[in-house]
Enzyme design. Structure first.
Site, PDB file in Angstrom:
ATOM      1  NE  ARG A  17      20.650  11.066  -1.562  1.00  0.00           N
ATOM      2  CZ  ARG A  17      21.075  11.577  -0.214  1.00  0.00           C
ATOM      3  NH1 ARG A  17      21.638  12.947  -0.284  1.00  0.00           N
ATOM      4  NH2 ARG A  17      20.796  10.822   0.711  1.00  0.00           N
ATOM      5  CD  GLU A  71      20.874   6.935 -43.720  1.00  0.00           C
ATOM      6  OE1 GLU A  71      20.454   6.666 -45.107  1.00  0.00           O
ATOM      7  OE2 GLU A  71      21.719   6.310 -43.309  1.00  0.00           O
ATOM      8  CG  PHE A  72      18.807   8.817 -35.250  1.00  0.00           C
ATOM      9  CD1 PHE A  72      18.047   8.116 -35.103  1.00  0.00           C
ATOM     10  CD2 PHE A  72      19.021   9.956 -34.669  1.00  0.00           C
ATOM     11  CE1 PHE A  72      17.181   7.831 -34.080  1.00  0.00           C
ATOM     12  CE2 PHE A  72      18.176   9.923 -33.221  1.00  0.00           C
ATOM     13  CZ  PHE A  72      17.127   8.846 -33.154  1.00  0.00           C
ATOM     14  CE  LYS A 124      26.724   3.603  -2.357  1.00  0.00           C
ATOM     15  NZ  LYS A 124      27.241   4.816  -2.800  1.00  0.00           N
ATOM     16  CE  LYS A 135      19.695  -1.782  -3.824  1.00  0.00           C
ATOM     17  NZ  LYS A 135      19.037  -1.331  -5.284  1.00  0.00           N
ATOM     18  CB  SER A 187      22.635   8.078   2.253  1.00  0.00           C
ATOM     19  OG  SER A 187      22.608   8.528   3.849  1.00  0.00           O
TER      20      SER A 187
HETATM   21  S1  IVH Z   1      19.437   1.674  -3.698  1.00  0.00           S
HETATM   22  C1  IVH Z   1      17.312   3.154   0.148  1.00  0.00           C
HETATM   23  N1  IVH Z   1      21.480   0.713  -5.329  1.00  0.00           N
HETATM   24  O1  IVH Z   1      23.831   5.035  -3.544  1.00  0.00           O
HETATM   25  C2  IVH Z   1      18.406   3.056  -0.613  1.00  0.00           C
HETATM   26  N2  IVH Z   1      21.574   2.972  -4.429  1.00  0.00           N
HETATM   27  O2  IVH Z   1      24.581   5.861  -0.591  1.00  0.00           O
HETATM   28  C3  IVH Z   1      18.235   3.087  -2.103  1.00  0.00           C
HETATM   29  N3  IVH Z   1      23.560   3.951  -5.620  1.00  0.00           N
HETATM   30  O3  IVH Z   1      21.754   7.563  -3.077  1.00  0.00           O
HETATM   31  C4  IVH Z   1      19.386   3.077  -2.777  1.00  0.00           C
HETATM   32  N4  IVH Z   1      24.062   2.401  -7.148  1.00  0.00           N
HETATM   33  O4  IVH Z   1      22.426   7.286  -5.470  1.00  0.00           O
HETATM   34  C5  IVH Z   1      20.948   1.476  -4.608  1.00  0.00           C
HETATM   35  N5  IVH Z   1      22.603  -0.130  -7.043  1.00  0.00           N
HETATM   36  C6  IVH Z   1      22.510   0.678  -6.312  1.00  0.00           C
HETATM   37  C7  IVH Z   1      22.970   1.922  -6.349  1.00  0.00           C
HETATM   38  C8  IVH Z   1      22.749   3.003  -5.469  1.00  0.00           C
HETATM   39  C9  IVH Z   1      24.389   3.672  -6.433  1.00  0.00           C
HETATM   40  C10 IVH Z   1      23.492   5.277  -4.842  1.00  0.00           C
HETATM   41  C11 IVH Z   1      22.343   6.041  -4.851  1.00  0.00           C
HETATM   42  C12 IVH Z   1      22.116   6.132  -3.289  1.00  0.00           C
HETATM   43  C13 IVH Z   1      23.375   6.103  -2.671  1.00  0.00           C
HETATM   44  C14 IVH Z   1      23.424   5.438  -1.505  1.00  0.00           C
END
Ligand code: IVH
Length: 673
Positions: A137, A36-37, A116, A289, A83
């Site tokens: 990226r 239906e969707f 992560k 962070k 990174s």
């Molecule tokens: S923050 C400036 N948060 O890890 C840093 N990154 O090694 C901003 N990633 O390129 C990244 N989970 O693709 C952040 N909860 C998360 C993440 C994450 C995976 C990846 C992201 C980044 C890489 C850094």
């Protein structure tokens, strides 16, 4: 339809689709079937084609893709995609914390912890609330503009609305293929003789780089958002950014936690160490962070990564155990898969006894010997992998593994085509797992959909010599079926009914069901539409096949090869004899008649060949009546898929016959039930 009417209809459909999308992706609920969707979406696509000037930039039709991008544009990132520094121990993390404390001159600070996610990072640019660009990226400074593909990902908002939406902002996140979707995708690939994808991350990455966004749309990618960037966002902490993302309906994993001390960070790390397997994607660590944005600014960046964040990597979930032997499985297409038989060992939640070895090259690459201690790792897939050999533990004279030369099931010498990794058993019509596999493929839902039969029934039918090829199913008698284990009158009849009803399956389903290598459901649909009849397909030349949409050299060759085998042609003839559809039905024009005179129907559920409105029309045009509720006077309840149980119950109670789509066709052609 006037432009004004179209505008209203477009708005209505848009609202309705957005409502169901939201329900599904935000609240994980459904009120309508996929069918239906798709119907709603189809109607909207049609209207937008008719009135292109009315198409909205955030129309949900963008989710179905359709844009072909020859080469992706390179786009510079406004903020480089850096990174993160990695740590592997508590000590290293303590060092990071000391650097942060020093950098902030002893001021108090908090951390914000997230998992992560191991996917493909993406940058999403919004202007005036609209998603205007999605960029990979790349090298961190510039990436590929993959906007058309990004728009097919259903939980990336095309439009953000509400109070105080910044005029321009960027969202970073991780695109991924959920584990269950990946497993399903591999199952489907294996079924049509394609090689399995190695892992979900690379598959997601490859999908993002596809040129045809309608294929991307079918892949069902997902995205976790984890970072809001921009100027004048009116926020002071990362946490507020995350809450904004949640409010704006981005998909934010609820696994984050604000931590007031390093001790709490360690607790967070411990908490997720053994639970991360429950998430829909691989996570290889935690991102820590500094929460305050002002403090982030004070800490700044090194050349490669921020000083305010770091990744803590979990050790791979790997363990060493003894390789007791290698066994070999034969698939439907004859492909051989070697399997490592291991000394059972407990690894992150389950006991592992077997692991996939992929193919002969993999065994050579690993230099495997029987009795070796091997490292076993659990990745994104449910089946663990052997990742290496612990050479320090190899004792005495051990024997390398000699890959089998003959089929373990039928002893036919194996073959290996140039350029292919897998070995095949060429004994297509005499090798038991291939025969049974073909019949299982034939009856599956996407094919002939005979759900009254299952794997066990097929096995028994094969062992009793009753079925050797799919067409044999259509010549089974009740006596044949009563020979099966625990099968009594009722279930035998049920099986026969399922088999009989499957004859109504449309041509494209039959084409998929006969199991031509590389012909999946989508390709079967394209072939059916292009060639219209099996005869034209069987006689098509290589060049003619290449003219069909989505058919490349590999598929064309495979179709030619399939029909060059006289046994396959004979099988098609037997299926024809059995009464299967071997021609595409181009929306039948139903002639007006009186065959349904005096008969009343209630229509419920979803139908294979008809839309509900079509059914209504057909009934009326042929003299019948359509009612909305069930009463004792009703002649038939016409039941499709997903009919509610209450309706069925009521009809049964009142003795109203419940008929299927197939039964309806019988009535329509003037027959009796
Ligand atoms: S923050 C400036 N948060 O890890 C840093 N990154 O090694 C901003 N990633 O390129 C990244 N989970 O693709 C952040 N909860 C998360 C993440 C994450 C995976 C990846 C992201 C980044 C890489 C850094």
């Amino acid at each position: 339809m006037t432009t004004d009417q179209a505008r209203k209809e477009i708005q209505k459909l848009t609202d309705e689709i957005n409502y169901h999308n939201d329900l599904y992706y935000q609240k994980h609920k459904t009120e309508i079937s996929d069918f239906e969707f798709d119907q709603l979406l189809g109607k909207l696509v049609q209207l937008e084609q008719q009135f292109p000037e009315l198409k909205q930039p955030d129309s949900p039709t963008q989710r179905v893709g359709g844009t072909i991008t020859k080469a992706f544009q390179t786009v510079y990132h406004k903020y480089p995609m850096l990174s993160l520094g990695n740590t592997y121990s508590q000590e290293e993390l303590t060092d990071f914390d000391s650097r942060v404390a020093k950098g902030l001159d002893g001021d108090p600070y908090e951390y914000f912890c997230e998992l992560k996610f191991d996917g493909v990072s993406i940058s999403l640019i919004y202007e005036n609330g609209l998603l205007v660009r999605g960029v990979t990226r790349g090298d961190g400074v510039r990436g590929d503009d993959v906007t058309a593909n990004v728009k097919t990902i259903r939980n990336i908002p095309l439009k953000v609305s509400g109070k105080n939406i910044p005029q321009s902002f960027e969202v970073r996140g991780e695109v991924f293929l959920p584990k269950d979707i990946f497993t399903q995708l591999n199952k489907e690939r294996e079924d049509i003789g394609e090689e399995r994808y190695a892992n979900a991350r690379n598959t997601a990455s490859g999908t993002m780089k596809m040129q045809d966004s309608s294929i991307v749309a079918q892949r069902k990618l997902d995205c976790f958002a984890y970072y809001l960037l921009g100027e004048d966002l009116g926020i002071e902490t990362h946490e507020e950014g995350i809450h904004n993302l949640e409010k704006w309906r981005f998909n934010v994993s609820d696994t984050y936690k604000k931590c007031k001390s390093l001790k709490e960070v360690f607790e967070y790390i411990d908490h997720w160490e053994n639970r991360r397997g429950e998430l829909p994607l691989e996570t290889d660590g935690v991102v820590i962070k500094v929460n305050s944005l002002e403090q982030q600014e004070r800490l700044g960046f090194t050349a490669k990564s921020p000083r305010w964040a770091i990744a803590y990597k979990y050790k791979a979930q790997s363990i060493s155990t003894r390789l007791n032997g290698v066994t070999y499985q034969v698939g439907r297409t004859g492909a051989i898969t070697p399997v490592a038989e291991l000394e059972p060992v407990f690894l992150s939640g389950t006991t592992v006894k077997r692991a996939s070895l992929h193919n002969a090259n993999e065994i050579t690459r690993l230099d495997l010997h029987i009795g070796d201690f091997v490292f076993v790792e659990k990745g994104g897939e449910i089946i663990p992998k052997v990742t290496g050999v612990d050479h320090t533990k190899r004792k005495g004279k051990t024997q390398p593994i000699h890959y089998i030369t003959h089929c373990p099931e039928c002893n036919t010498p194996l073959v290996r085509q140039e350029g292919e990794a897998a070995h095949y058993c060429p004994n297509i019509n005499g090798c038991a797992p291939q025969i049974k596999g073909r019949i299982e493929h034939f009856i599956q839902r996407k094919a002939m959909d005979i759900d009254s039969l299952g794997e066990q029934t097929i096995r028994q039918l094969y062992e009793l010599g009753l079925v050797r090829r799919p067409s044999d199913l259509y010549f089974l008698t009740k006596e044949d079926l009563l020979r099966l284990d625990k099968v009594k009158d009722k279930s035998a009849e049920n099986m026969l009914k399922g088999i009989r009803e499957s004859k109504q399956a449309p041509f494209e389903s039959v084409l998929f069901a006969i199991g031509i290598r590389y012909v999946g459901k989508t390709v079967a649909e394209k072939l059916a539409r292009h060639f219209k009849t099996i005869d034209r397909l069987m006689d098509a030349s290589y060049e003619q096949l290449l003219e069909a949409p989505e058919v490349g050299e590999k598929i064309a060759q495979s179709v030619i090869l399939f029909f060059s085998n006289p046994e396959n042609r004979e099988e098609v003839e037997r299926l024809r004899q059995a009464g299967l559809h071997l021609e595409a039905v181009i929306k039948e024009v139903v002639l007006d008649s009186h065959v349904l005179e005096g008969k009343s129907f209630v229509i419920s559920g979803v139908f294979e060949k008809y839309e509900r409105d079509d059914l209504k029309d057909i009934i009326l045009k042929n003299g019948g009546k359509v009612l909305s509720s069930i009463s004792g006077k009703l002649d038939y309840l016409l039941a499709g898929d997903n009919m509610g149980p209450a309706k069925r119950e009521k009809a049964e109670k009142l003795g109203v016959p419940i008929i299927s789509e197939a039964d309806f066709n019988v009535l329509l052609s003037g027959g009796k039930l």
